[in-house]
Design a protein around this motif. Structure first.
Motif, PDB file in Angstrom:
ATOM      1  N   MET A   1       0.854  -1.159   0.000  1.00  0.00           N
ATOM      2  CA  MET A   1       0.000   0.000   0.000  1.00  0.00           C
ATOM      3  C   MET A   1       0.903   1.227   0.000  1.00  0.00           C
ATOM      4  SD  MET A   1      -2.740  -1.259   2.890  1.00  0.00           S
ATOM      5  CE  MET A   1      -3.492   0.320   2.995  1.00  0.00           C
ATOM      6  N   GLU A   2       0.546   2.213  -0.782  1.00  0.00           N
ATOM      7  CA  GLU A   2       1.323   3.447  -0.827  1.00  0.00           C
ATOM      8  C   GLU A   2       0.744   4.461   0.158  1.00  0.00           C
ATOM      9  OE1 GLU A   2       3.073   6.663  -4.029  1.00  0.00           O
ATOM     10  OE2 GLU A   2       2.188   4.796  -4.739  1.00  0.00           O
ATOM     11  N   THR A   3       1.640   5.206   0.803  1.00  0.00           N
ATOM     12  CA  THR A   3       1.239   6.206   1.774  1.00  0.00           C
ATOM     13  C   THR A   3       2.046   7.482   1.568  1.00  0.00           C
ATOM     14  OG1 THR A   3       1.094   6.734   4.132  1.00  0.00           O
ATOM     15  CG2 THR A   3       2.855   5.261   3.481  1.00  0.00           C
ATOM     16  N   ASN A   4       1.479   8.588   1.973  1.00  0.00           N
ATOM     17  CA  ASN A   4       2.205   9.863   1.919  1.00  0.00           C
ATOM     18  C   ASN A   4       2.990  10.133   3.188  1.00  0.00           C
ATOM     19  OD1 ASN A   4       1.305  10.597  -0.667  1.00  0.00           O
ATOM     20  ND2 ASN A   4      -0.603  11.355   0.176  1.00  0.00           N
ATOM     21  N   ASP A   5       2.654   9.443   4.294  1.00  0.00           N
ATOM     22  CA  ASP A   5       3.324   9.667   5.568  1.00  0.00           C
ATOM     23  C   ASP A   5       3.518   8.337   6.290  1.00  0.00           C
ATOM     24  OD1 ASP A   5       4.304  10.486   8.034  1.00  0.00           O
ATOM     25  OD2 ASP A   5       2.927  12.192   8.167  1.00  0.00           O
ATOM     26  N   LEU A   6       4.583   7.667   5.962  1.00  0.00           N
ATOM     27  CA  LEU A   6       4.871   6.346   6.512  1.00  0.00           C
ATOM     28  C   LEU A   6       4.955   6.378   8.036  1.00  0.00           C
ATOM     29  CD1 LEU A   6       5.647   3.386   5.991  1.00  0.00           C
ATOM     30  CD2 LEU A   6       8.009   4.143   5.771  1.00  0.00           C
ATOM     31  N   ARG A  26      15.127   2.636   0.840  1.00  0.00           N
ATOM     32  CA  ARG A  26      15.282   1.926  -0.443  1.00  0.00           C
ATOM     33  C   ARG A  26      15.660   2.966  -1.490  1.00  0.00           C
ATOM     34  NH1 ARG A  26      15.299  -2.843   2.045  1.00  0.00           N
ATOM     35  NH2 ARG A  26      13.278  -3.414   2.907  1.00  0.00           N
ATOM     36  N   PRO A  27      16.204   2.537  -2.623  1.00  0.00           N
ATOM     37  CA  PRO A  27      16.585   3.508  -3.655  1.00  0.00           C
ATOM     38  C   PRO A  27      15.421   4.385  -4.135  1.00  0.00           C
ATOM     39  CG  PRO A  27      17.589   1.400  -4.129  1.00  0.00           C
ATOM     40  CD  PRO A  27      16.636   1.187  -2.963  1.00  0.00           C
ATOM     41  N   CYS A  28      14.214   3.863  -4.126  1.00  0.00           N
ATOM     42  CA  CYS A  28      13.068   4.632  -4.634  1.00  0.00           C
ATOM     43  C   CYS A  28      12.236   5.260  -3.524  1.00  0.00           C
ATOM     44  CB  CYS A  28      12.185   3.751  -5.501  1.00  0.00           C
ATOM     45  SG  CYS A  28      11.480   2.364  -4.617  1.00  0.00           S
ATOM     46  N   GLY A  29      12.592   5.067  -2.255  1.00  0.00           N
ATOM     47  CA  GLY A  29      11.814   5.630  -1.157  1.00  0.00           C
ATOM     48  C   GLY A  29      12.049   4.867   0.135  1.00  0.00           C
ATOM     49  N   ARG A  30      10.992   4.740   0.935  1.00  0.00           N
ATOM     50  CA  ARG A  30      11.061   4.031   2.210  1.00  0.00           C
ATOM     51  C   ARG A  30       9.893   3.072   2.309  1.00  0.00           C
ATOM     52  NH1 ARG A  30       9.993   8.233   6.174  1.00  0.00           N
ATOM     53  NH2 ARG A  30      10.653   6.827   7.793  1.00  0.00           N
ATOM     54  N   ASP A  31      10.097   1.982   3.057  1.00  0.00           N
ATOM     55  CA  ASP A  31       8.994   1.069   3.295  1.00  0.00           C
ATOM     56  C   ASP A  31       9.054   0.543   4.717  1.00  0.00           C
ATOM     57  OD1 ASP A  31      10.528  -1.383   3.526  1.00  0.00           O
ATOM     58  OD2 ASP A  31      10.616  -1.488   1.360  1.00  0.00           O
ATOM     59  N   GLY A  32       7.949   0.030   5.149  1.00  0.00           N
ATOM     60  CA  GLY A  32       7.829  -0.606   6.444  1.00  0.00           C
ATOM     61  C   GLY A  32       6.769  -1.679   6.350  1.00  0.00           C
ATOM     62  N   THR A  33       6.947  -2.725   7.134  1.00  0.00           N
ATOM     63  CA  THR A  33       5.972  -3.806   7.125  1.00  0.00           C
ATOM     64  C   THR A  33       5.323  -3.911   8.493  1.00  0.00           C
ATOM     65  OG1 THR A  33       7.626  -5.455   7.763  1.00  0.00           O
ATOM     66  CG2 THR A  33       7.259  -5.115   5.404  1.00  0.00           C
ATOM     67  N   PHE A  34       4.128  -4.440   8.512  1.00  0.00           N
ATOM     68  CA  PHE A  34       3.497  -4.737   9.786  1.00  0.00           C
ATOM     69  C   PHE A  34       2.634  -5.978   9.650  1.00  0.00           C
ATOM     70  CE2 PHE A  34       0.083  -2.266   7.908  1.00  0.00           C
ATOM     71  CZ  PHE A  34      -1.077  -2.828   8.408  1.00  0.00           C
ATOM     72  N   VAL A  35       2.458  -6.637  10.783  1.00  0.00           N
ATOM     73  CA  VAL A  35       1.566  -7.776  10.883  1.00  0.00           C
ATOM     74  C   VAL A  35       0.531  -7.407  11.927  1.00  0.00           C
ATOM     75  CG1 VAL A  35       1.370 -10.224  11.443  1.00  0.00           C
ATOM     76  CG2 VAL A  35       3.428  -9.369  10.287  1.00  0.00           C
ATOM     77  N   ASP A  36      -0.734  -7.433  11.519  1.00  0.00           N
ATOM     78  CA  ASP A  36      -1.788  -7.042  12.454  1.00  0.00           C
ATOM     79  C   ASP A  36      -2.061  -8.175  13.456  1.00  0.00           C
ATOM     80  OD1 ASP A  36      -3.572  -8.901  11.300  1.00  0.00           O
ATOM     81  OD2 ASP A  36      -4.665  -7.383  10.179  1.00  0.00           O
ATOM     82  N   PRO A  37      -2.868  -7.907  14.476  1.00  0.00           N
ATOM     83  CA  PRO A  37      -3.133  -8.936  15.488  1.00  0.00           C
ATOM     84  C   PRO A  37      -3.758 -10.218  14.938  1.00  0.00           C
ATOM     85  CG  PRO A  37      -3.732  -6.787  16.342  1.00  0.00           C
ATOM     86  CD  PRO A  37      -3.403  -6.594  14.880  1.00  0.00           C
ATOM     87  N   ASP A  38      -4.354 -10.161  13.735  1.00  0.00           N
ATOM     88  CA  ASP A  38      -4.922 -11.351  13.111  1.00  0.00           C
ATOM     89  C   ASP A  38      -3.933 -12.101  12.233  1.00  0.00           C
ATOM     90  OD1 ASP A  38      -7.474 -10.991  14.253  1.00  0.00           O
ATOM     91  OD2 ASP A  38      -7.997  -9.547  12.687  1.00  0.00           O
ATOM     92  N   GLY A  39      -2.696 -11.594  12.128  1.00  0.00           N
ATOM     93  CA  GLY A  39      -1.663 -12.266  11.341  1.00  0.00           C
ATOM     94  C   GLY A  39      -1.559 -11.817   9.898  1.00  0.00           C
TER      95      GLY A  39
END
Length: 51
Positions: A1-6, A26-39
């Motif tokens: 998913m793309e966001t304007n404010d990570l 990353r070379p093209c920007g920044r990313d972050g991952t998350f796992v919600d409480p449901d996995g």
């Protein structure tokens, strides 16, 4: 998913008990991952200006 404010989008995920990793530069920007409480895994991406 793309966001304007990570950083702002990560805060409520962490507060709700989700597992958050990143942000990572990353070379093209920044990313972050998350796992919600449901996995469910999601990657958030924000692009560098001008991309």
């Amino acid at each position: 998913m793309e966001t304007n404010d990570l950083d702002a989008d990560r805060a409520p995920m962490r507060a709700s008990g989700g597992t958050v990793d990143g942000p990572h530069g990353r070379p093209c920007g920044r990313d972050g991952t998350f796992v919600d409480p449901d996995g469910n895994g999601v990657v958030l991406v924000t692009r560098e200006s001008g991309d």
